[in-house]
Design an enzyme around this catalytic site. Structure first.
Site, PDB file in Angstrom:
ATOM      1  N   HIS A 118       0.460  -1.003  -0.109  1.00  0.00           N
ATOM      2  CA  HIS A 118      -0.634  -0.193   0.209  1.00  0.00           C
ATOM      3  C   HIS A 118       0.525   1.563   0.310  1.00  0.00           C
ATOM      4  O   HIS A 118       0.091   2.344  -0.327  1.00  0.00           O
ATOM      5  CB  HIS A 118      -1.366  -0.072   1.476  1.00  0.00           C
ATOM      6  CG  HIS A 118      -0.717   0.406   2.381  1.00  0.00           C
ATOM      7  ND1 HIS A 118      -0.593  -0.777   3.075  1.00  0.00           N
ATOM      8  CD2 HIS A 118      -0.106   1.485   3.562  1.00  0.00           C
ATOM      9  CE1 HIS A 118       0.890  -0.486   5.277  1.00  0.00           C
ATOM     10  NE2 HIS A 118       0.540   1.128   4.630  1.00  0.00           N
ATOM     11  N   ASP A 148       0.617  -8.390   0.803  1.00  0.00           N
ATOM     12  CA  ASP A 148       0.341  -6.375   1.022  1.00  0.00           C
ATOM     13  C   ASP A 148       2.635  -6.225   1.482  1.00  0.00           C
ATOM     14  O   ASP A 148       2.640  -5.352   2.605  1.00  0.00           O
ATOM     15  CB  ASP A 148       0.102  -5.956   3.155  1.00  0.00           C
ATOM     16  CG  ASP A 148      -0.641  -3.879   2.849  1.00  0.00           C
ATOM     17  OD1 ASP A 148      -0.030  -3.411   1.602  1.00  0.00           O
ATOM     18  OD2 ASP A 148      -0.317  -3.533   3.939  1.00  0.00           O
ATOM     19  N   GLY A 221       3.303   6.939   8.064  1.00  0.00           N
ATOM     20  CA  GLY A 221       4.721   6.859   7.872  1.00  0.00           C
ATOM     21  C   GLY A 221       5.936   6.479   8.024  1.00  0.00           C
ATOM     22  O   GLY A 221       6.838   6.146   7.406  1.00  0.00           O
ATOM     23  N   ASN A 222       5.379   5.434   8.463  1.00  0.00           N
ATOM     24  CA  ASN A 222       6.231   3.764   9.833  1.00  0.00           C
ATOM     25  C   ASN A 222       5.907   2.252   8.649  1.00  0.00           C
ATOM     26  O   ASN A 222       6.212   2.094   8.758  1.00  0.00           O
ATOM     27  CB  ASN A 222       5.641   3.460  11.225  1.00  0.00           C
ATOM     28  CG  ASN A 222       6.326   4.338  11.938  1.00  0.00           C
ATOM     29  OD1 ASN A 222       6.024   5.284  13.135  1.00  0.00           O
ATOM     30  ND2 ASN A 222       7.498   3.611  12.211  1.00  0.00           N
ATOM     31  N   SER A 223       4.712   2.081   8.185  1.00  0.00           N
ATOM     32  CA  SER A 223       4.280   1.930   7.626  1.00  0.00           C
ATOM     33  C   SER A 223       5.420   1.141   6.578  1.00  0.00           C
ATOM     34  O   SER A 223       5.976   2.193   5.867  1.00  0.00           O
ATOM     35  CB  SER A 223       2.840   1.978   6.098  1.00  0.00           C
ATOM     36  OG  SER A 223       2.013   1.426   6.736  1.00  0.00           O
ATOM     37  N   ALA A 240       0.100  -1.771  10.292  1.00  0.00           N
ATOM     38  CA  ALA A 240      -1.068  -0.770  10.318  1.00  0.00           C
ATOM     39  C   ALA A 240      -0.961  -0.217  11.832  1.00  0.00           C
ATOM     40  O   ALA A 240      -0.365  -1.110  12.699  1.00  0.00           O
ATOM     41  CB  ALA A 240      -2.282  -2.474   9.845  1.00  0.00           C
ATOM     42  N   ILE A 241      -2.112   0.427  12.091  1.00  0.00           N
ATOM     43  CA  ILE A 241      -2.555   0.704  13.314  1.00  0.00           C
ATOM     44  C   ILE A 241      -3.791   0.599  13.795  1.00  0.00           C
ATOM     45  O   ILE A 241      -4.752   0.487  12.917  1.00  0.00           O
ATOM     46  CB  ILE A 241      -1.686   1.659  14.530  1.00  0.00           C
ATOM     47  CG1 ILE A 241      -2.642   2.997  12.863  1.00  0.00           C
ATOM     48  CG2 ILE A 241      -0.189   1.809  13.847  1.00  0.00           C
ATOM     49  CD1 ILE A 241      -1.754   4.227  13.289  1.00  0.00           C
ATOM     50  N   GLY A 279      -4.677 -27.175   0.837  1.00  0.00           N
ATOM     51  CA  GLY A 279      -5.856 -27.901   0.413  1.00  0.00           C
ATOM     52  C   GLY A 279      -6.637 -28.773   0.354  1.00  0.00           C
ATOM     53  O   GLY A 279      -7.026 -30.205   0.648  1.00  0.00           O
ATOM     54  N   GLY A 282     -10.748 -26.088   7.609  1.00  0.00           N
ATOM     55  CA  GLY A 282     -11.006 -26.336   9.155  1.00  0.00           C
ATOM     56  C   GLY A 282     -11.612 -25.603   9.831  1.00  0.00           C
ATOM     57  O   GLY A 282     -11.626 -24.258   9.133  1.00  0.00           O
TER      58      GLY A 282
END
Length: 476
Positions: A118, A148, A221-223, A240-241, A279, A282
């Site tokens: 992103h 991501d 900005g930390n992403s 994310a936060i 494959g 559950g």
């Protein structure tokens, strides 16, 4: 060195406390005070660790040109609408430049950098700024929106500082970590905290199903920045936060390093993301299920379906089995089981511990990619019919995996709906399954294209959404 110094400082403190307790007796309350003999005994600092790892964390600047229509000042005037029509209401197209800021981590001395997808999504120009303020243009080697993550490459003309990867399966809640990035564009920033949780799922159909949670401050900005453990290795990519106002509330999330390693392997082997496939599907084992299965406590994943011919079937897994561990690592949900498989290397074998018939048995599963059968035949539908404006595709195990859906789902899936289209107006949504049209079951995109070509005074559409079958009637 840093971890050793910390232990020394803590040990000195505990020793003083023990001495104080021993000395506090009825006959003597005096405590002997000892002057610290070294700097390590009075100072605890992350500085040596930061000096070691910070040069491998970079800033990423992206730029793209957005073309948009300009709105006429007469847009609300009915006179101009009547005589000139809607085209007049919009001025000449204008262009504006969108810029974004993020962080990245150098994971190879040759200039391979991992960041969030992103951060670079839609970018036409990408610039990487190193910690020594040198800047280089970057090219995308691999873009993986499902996880991501993205891998970039720069050519600096010399080996670059880089971080080694930590095995994220070895992380424990309570481990100390540093988060490094460029929040709000203020410059490289280091925050400290602990690992607050493991295996977090933020969205049932989101990309990553096993985030690391940390209370180290992470802000916009930390992403794409680094979450680093005390041995100087990368534990995860900050992504994310949880926030009510855009700022840090002490609940941040990072993509585990084992998934980063899988993406990096794909980037080095040609840039195509080949994702391992289990494959089977559950559910987690509840207390009631554990009792009926003869387990001493709720654990593992109860297999509810096995894809014919898939890796799980080839390994001998059956409906009713409980998968307890993958390569010795316990799993307690389908998302954690799927994550463990997807971080492994295709072509290798993995050891499963399986509970069957009230006893534990070993199985060996070969890691294979999900097949793209049938081919997707991705098509944007048009014409005078209710699905006009929808993009559809044939469901396959590979597509189901990319969308976070069950691999045993078959048929025609809606991938996207164009805003303002007929399909949008009747309420069609991405991930809807087209099950029938005018009384005919829809099995493939080719069949659906044939059905929508025939005109009808009234269209009867059957859609499956979230396990429910919905019927819609539309006049032609």
């Amino acid at each position: 060195m840093m971890a050793h110094s910390a232990k020394v400082a803590l040990a000195a403190g505990l020793g003083a406390f023990a001495l104080a307790v021993v000395s506090m007796c009825p006959s003597a309350f005096a405590v002997e005070r000892v002057v610290p003999q070294s700097r390590e005994q009075i100072e605890y600092s992350y500085a040596p660790l930061v000096k070691k790892v910070a040069p491998a964390v970079v800033n990423i600047y992206t730029r793209r040109v957005v073309r948009e229509n300009g709105v006429s000042p007469f847009a609300g005037n009915p006179f101009f609408r009547q005589f000139f029509g809607n085209p007049f209401l919009f001025g000449a197209p204008r262009e504006r430049i969108e810029r974004s800021l993020g962080s990245g981590v150098i994971l190879d001395p040759g200039g391979l950098i991992v960041t969030n997808f992103h951060v670079i999504k839609g970018a036409q120009e990408i610039t990487v700024a190193l910690s020594d303020r040198r800047e280089f243009p970057a090219k995308i080697v691999l873009a993986d929106p499902h996880d991501d993550l993205a891998v970039l490459r720069i050519h600096a003309g010399e080996p670059l500082p880089f971080l080694k990867l930590r095995n994220s399966n070895s992380l424990e809640v309570g481990d100390l970590v540093l988060a490094i990035g460029d929040p709000f564009g203020v410059g490289q920033t280091v925050t400290s905290g602990i690992i607050s949780g493991l295996g977090r799922t933020l969205n049932a159909r989101g990309p990553v199903q096993s985030y690391i949670q940390t209370d180290a401050a992470i802000n916009p900005g930390n992403s794409g920045g680094a979450l680093v453990t005390m041995d100087g290795r990368l534990a995860g990519i900050n992504s994310a936060i949880y926030s009510k106002d855009g700022g840090s509330l002490g609940i941040g999330f990072a993509i585990p390093s084992n998934l980063v390693a899988a993406v990096l392997r794909s980037a080095k082997s040609g840039g195509h993301m080949a994702r391992p496939w289990f494959g089977a599907e559950g559910q987690e084992v509840t207390a009631r299920l554990a009792e009926s299965l003869g387990l001493d406590r709720p654990k593992g994943v109860l297999i509810s379906s096995v894809y014919p011919g898939g890796p799980a079937a080839a390994a001998g897994l059956k409906v009713g089995d409980v998968v307890l561990t993958v390569n010795g690592e316990p799993v307690d949900s389908m998302s954690s089981l799927r994550f463990q498989i997807e971080t492994l290397e295709i072509g290798h074998r993995v050891a499963l511990a399986v509970w069957r018939g009230r006893q534990q048995i070993p199985l060996s599963l070969e890691i294979k990619p999900a097949p793209e059968i049938p081919p997707p035949d991705t098509t944007r539908l048009a014409g005078n019919q209710p699905l006009a404006g929808a993009t559809v595709a044939n469901m396959s195990p590979a597509l189901a995996q990319n969308l976070g859906l069950s691999s045993d789902v078959k048929g025609v899936i809606v991938l996207g709906v164009e805003p303002g289209s007929v399909a949008n107006r009747i309420g069609l949504q991405p991930n809807d399954m087209v099950r029938g049209l005018n009384g005919t079951a829809v099995q493939s995109v080719a069949e659906l294209k044939r059905l929508v070509r025939a005109p009808h005074p009234e269209w009867r559409l059957q859609i499956e959404r979230g396990g429910r079958l919905l019927s819609v009637s539309i006049r032609g």
